[in-house]
Scaffold this motif. Structure first.
Motif, PDB file in Angstrom:
ATOM      1  N   THR A 289       0.838  -1.206   0.000  1.00 41.97           N
ATOM      2  CA  THR A 289       0.000   0.000   0.000  1.00 41.97           C
ATOM      3  C   THR A 289       0.869   1.251   0.000  1.00 41.97           C
ATOM      4  O   THR A 289       0.585   2.218  -0.714  1.00 41.97           O
ATOM      5  CB  THR A 289      -0.928   0.002   1.228  1.00 41.97           C
ATOM      6  OG1 THR A 289      -1.644  -1.235   1.301  1.00 41.97           O
ATOM      7  CG2 THR A 289      -1.925   1.156   1.140  1.00 41.97           C
TER       8      THR A 289
ATOM      9  N   SER B 152       1.238   4.184  -2.889  1.00 39.86           N
ATOM     10  CA  SER B 152       1.091   5.598  -2.534  1.00 39.86           C
ATOM     11  C   SER B 152       2.284   6.433  -2.990  1.00 39.86           C
ATOM     12  O   SER B 152       2.109   7.572  -3.448  1.00 39.86           O
ATOM     13  CB  SER B 152       0.912   5.718  -1.019  1.00 39.86           C
ATOM     14  OG  SER B 152       0.863   7.063  -0.612  1.00 39.86           O
TER      15      SER B 152
ATOM     16  N   GLN C   9      -1.403   8.975  -9.227  1.00 41.57           N
ATOM     17  CA  GLN C   9      -2.837   8.913  -9.494  1.00 41.57           C
ATOM     18  C   GLN C   9      -3.129   9.596 -10.829  1.00 41.57           C
ATOM     19  O   GLN C   9      -2.674  10.712 -11.075  1.00 41.57           O
ATOM     20  CB  GLN C   9      -3.629   9.571  -8.372  1.00 41.57           C
ATOM     21  CG  GLN C   9      -3.593   8.809  -7.062  1.00 41.57           C
ATOM     22  CD  GLN C   9      -4.603   9.328  -6.059  1.00 41.57           C
ATOM     23  OE1 GLN C   9      -5.702   9.761  -6.431  1.00 41.57           O
ATOM     24  NE2 GLN C   9      -4.242   9.277  -4.779  1.00 41.57           N
TER      25      GLN C   9
ATOM     26  N   TRP D 144      -4.834   4.171   0.998  1.00 37.69           N
ATOM     27  CA  TRP D 144      -4.910   3.504   2.295  1.00 37.69           C
ATOM     28  C   TRP D 144      -6.324   3.029   2.648  1.00 37.69           C
ATOM     29  O   TRP D 144      -6.503   1.870   3.056  1.00 37.69           O
ATOM     30  CB  TRP D 144      -4.365   4.426   3.389  1.00 37.69           C
ATOM     31  CG  TRP D 144      -2.896   4.634   3.261  1.00 37.69           C
ATOM     32  CD1 TRP D 144      -2.249   5.707   2.712  1.00 37.69           C
ATOM     33  CD2 TRP D 144      -1.861   3.716   3.642  1.00 37.69           C
ATOM     34  NE1 TRP D 144      -0.890   5.531   2.723  1.00 37.69           N
ATOM     35  CE2 TRP D 144      -0.616   4.308   3.298  1.00 37.69           C
ATOM     36  CE3 TRP D 144      -1.863   2.456   4.236  1.00 37.69           C
ATOM     37  CZ2 TRP D 144       0.601   3.675   3.532  1.00 37.69           C
ATOM     38  CZ3 TRP D 144      -0.649   1.820   4.477  1.00 37.69           C
ATOM     39  CH2 TRP D 144       0.558   2.432   4.131  1.00 37.69           C
TER      40      TRP D 144
END
Length: 590
Positions: free
Chosen positions: A498, A502, A507, A521
């Protein structure tokens, strides 16, 4: 009269009640084995091609709506949706399953089970909220998965949604009969017909059938009128719940909380997995997005607000029950009514039974609304006959879809007991919520023709590690509930996967209106908690789940694969290209 905006003005208006072949089998069956093989080969290609593009949002919210011929009426605001949340969720779960799971699995720690399942449900709520705002469609989770993960994954979800809808309605209606028996002060199962069928299917329940039929008829009449009726019934139910909490704590005996963990931590999470059924129904709010006046504002307030209050209510009610009676003495059929009777408040059991009936009635009412909209949107994609997608021009409701879900639930409710139904529903619900969390990560991190190949590869690797480590945590818990060595591997893998997503994957899409905070998360935690709760269920539930899924796969391979709206239009495009090419060649000549 419902609006027909967006429909083809050149076509004459068709009657609603019709039975033509086109309404049930709009696409012709394969004319040759080669066509079948071609369609089968397109499954993986379509899975990849349908990974995120803006046009898919438009298809789901605009193009597919035309299949219903008439539009649903935009008549709901956040206040209506809040009460829909209460009406859809508070029912059989808290009034029936609380006693069952406290007695059989969790003991006094049933409050911890509600906290665990509530946290998992809230994580799923956040994921649902972003989708419902960005894609305000009646299809709910089916539409979201179809956009992000393609037809095949959406079809498996659709099958589980159908299963959840049918079994959920059946389970609540069976509970309705149990509390109605208590209200009449009659012996347990006295209103059911005893037969010599297999145990779990041997108590026939005609009252459950009648309640389902009545709630279905009300839902067909009008969304707005059903909303008003739900608001009144939920308000009455809220008064009863406040009474239960106050009266329960006034007769509390703290000695009943000892031992607090009679079945250990395993029992707590096993109960939490089944009690997830008590939170099921909040996704009905997402299916009402098409009838919501201002989805970006109304849906987040309604979903997050209603689920926060419901979680607190559940914990307080579970704690009050545990303090009134020792877990070994809690009745598994009508826990709260019997508990008040035991503490000397004989009259209170009638109040509780009445409130439970009101709660379960609203669950059935809202369930008919939300579930019918699921079915209607699935039918819009032609994965089931498009006849079920039709919206009635006068009522503005999908009557055919409501009939399908009501008749199917009634048939199951007539034969099947609640304990058989609840575990299977929990598996289906948890599976769908896990897939929604995965779909949200795909939506945020992968956009076709935008995401670089390097970022795509990193995202896929991290996603596989998140899902795989979540399965590992759940499996280790099931095999060694008191162990810890396995967690030193699985938990760090989940955490660093995770963290890696990140830090090292950009994104590709930001939500336009409202988005889930702390991505990746929160979605990653949602995946882990849903998988963990799935692993806490008994293996019989997975056997039933596997059999149902196999039936869905057979249906998909032999029918759904080539009958979908997208496949039909893809074939039309290919055919049009061929025709245009031939006509161009004729004009140009040799």
């Amino acid at each position: 009269m419902a609006s027909t905006k967006g429909l083809d003005d050149h076509e004459p208006q068709k009657t609603y009640w019709r039975w033509s072949k086109q309404d049930f089998l709009p696409e012709e069956s394969f004319q040759s084995w080669n066509n079948y093989v071609y369609a089968l080969s397109q499954t993986w290609l379509r899975f990849m091609d349908r990974l995120q593009s803006r046009s898919d949002d438009e298809t789901e919210t605009r193009e597919l709506k035309k299949q219903s011929e008439n539009e649903m009426k935009k008549c709901l605001n956040w206040w209506d949706l809040m009460w829909f949340g209460f009406g859809a969720v508070i029912g059989a779960g808290i009034f029936v399953l609380t006693g069952q799971e406290a007695h059989n699995h969790a003991g006094a720690a049933i409050v911890l089970s509600y906290i665990a399942s509530g946290i998992s449900a809230m994580l799923s709520v956040f994921c649902y909220t972003e989708f419902a705002v960005e894609v305000p469609s009646a299809g709910g989770s089916f539409a979201y998965l179809r956009i992000e993960l393609g037809d095949f994954v959406a079809f498996i979800a659709a099958g589980n949604i159908l299963l959840e809808c049918i079994l959920g309605g059946a389970a609540v209606s069976r509970s309705w009969t149990s509390y109605f028996t208590s209200l009449l002060n009659r012996p347990k199962d006295s209103l059911r017909i005893k037969t010599h069928l297999k145990d779990g299917y041997n108590l026939l329940d005609p009252i459950a059938v009648a309640v389902l039929v009545i709630s279905g008829l009300i839902a067909m009449i009008s969304t707005r009128k059903t909303s008003l009726l739900n608001w009144i019934a939920s308000a009455i139910n809220t008064v009863v719940i406040i009474f239960v909490i106050i009266a329960g704590f006034s007769h509390a005996n703290t000695s009943n909380l000892t031992p607090f963990l009679p079945y250990g931590a395993k029992g707590v999470f096993q109960a939490a997995a089944i009690l997830y059924f008590a939170y099921g129904g909040f996704d009905s709010i997402a299916t009402m997005a098409e009838e919501t006046k201002n989805p970006p504002k109304d849906i987040p307030i309604a979903l997050v607000g209603s689920m926060s209050v419901i979680t607190v209510i559940y914990c307080l009610m579970a704690l009050s029950l545990s303090m009134m009676q020792k877990y070994t003495e809690i009745d598994t059929g009508a826990a709260f009514s019997v508990a008040f009777q035991k503490v000397g408040m004989n009259w209170a059991k009638y109040v509780v039974a009445f409130g439970a009936l009101k709660g379960m009635t609203t669950v059935l009412l809202v369930g008919r609304l939300g579930q019918a909209r699921y079915i209607a949107h699935i039918a819009r994609s032609h994965m089931i006959p498009p006849w079920f997608a039709l919206v009635h021009p006068k009522t503005g409701t999908p009557i055919n879809a409501t009939l399908l879900i009501t008749i199917s639930s009634a048939f199951i409710a007539f034969f099947t007991s609640l304990d058989v139904l609840s575990s299977l529903i929990s598996v289906s619900t948890l599976f769908i919520f896990m897939m929604i969390s995965i779909a949200l990560l795909v939506r945020r991190y992968y956009v076709r023709d935008v995401t670089t190949r390097e970022n795509q590869l990193k995202f896929v690797v991290f996603l596989i590690l998140i899902v795989g480590s979540s399965i590992g945590i759940s499996a280790y818990w099931g095999l060694r509930p008191n162990g810890w060595i396995g967690y030193t591997i699985t938990v760090p893998v989940w955490f660093f996967a995770t963290l890696g997503m990140s830090l090292f994957v950009s994104q590709q899409r930001k939500p336009r209106f409202w988005g889930v905070p702390l991505v990746p998360w929160l979605p990653s935690m949602s995946i882990a908690t849903n998988v963990f709760l799935m692993g806490s269920l008994e293996y019989e539930a997975f056997i039933r789940f596997g059999i149902c899924t196999l039936v869905m796969l057979i249906y998909y391979v032999f029918f759904g694969l080539h009958s979908t709206y997208d496949m039909a239009h893809q074939q039309e495009k290919v055919q049009n290209i061929k025709v245009n090419h031939i006509e161009t060649a004729k004009i140009e000549g040799p």
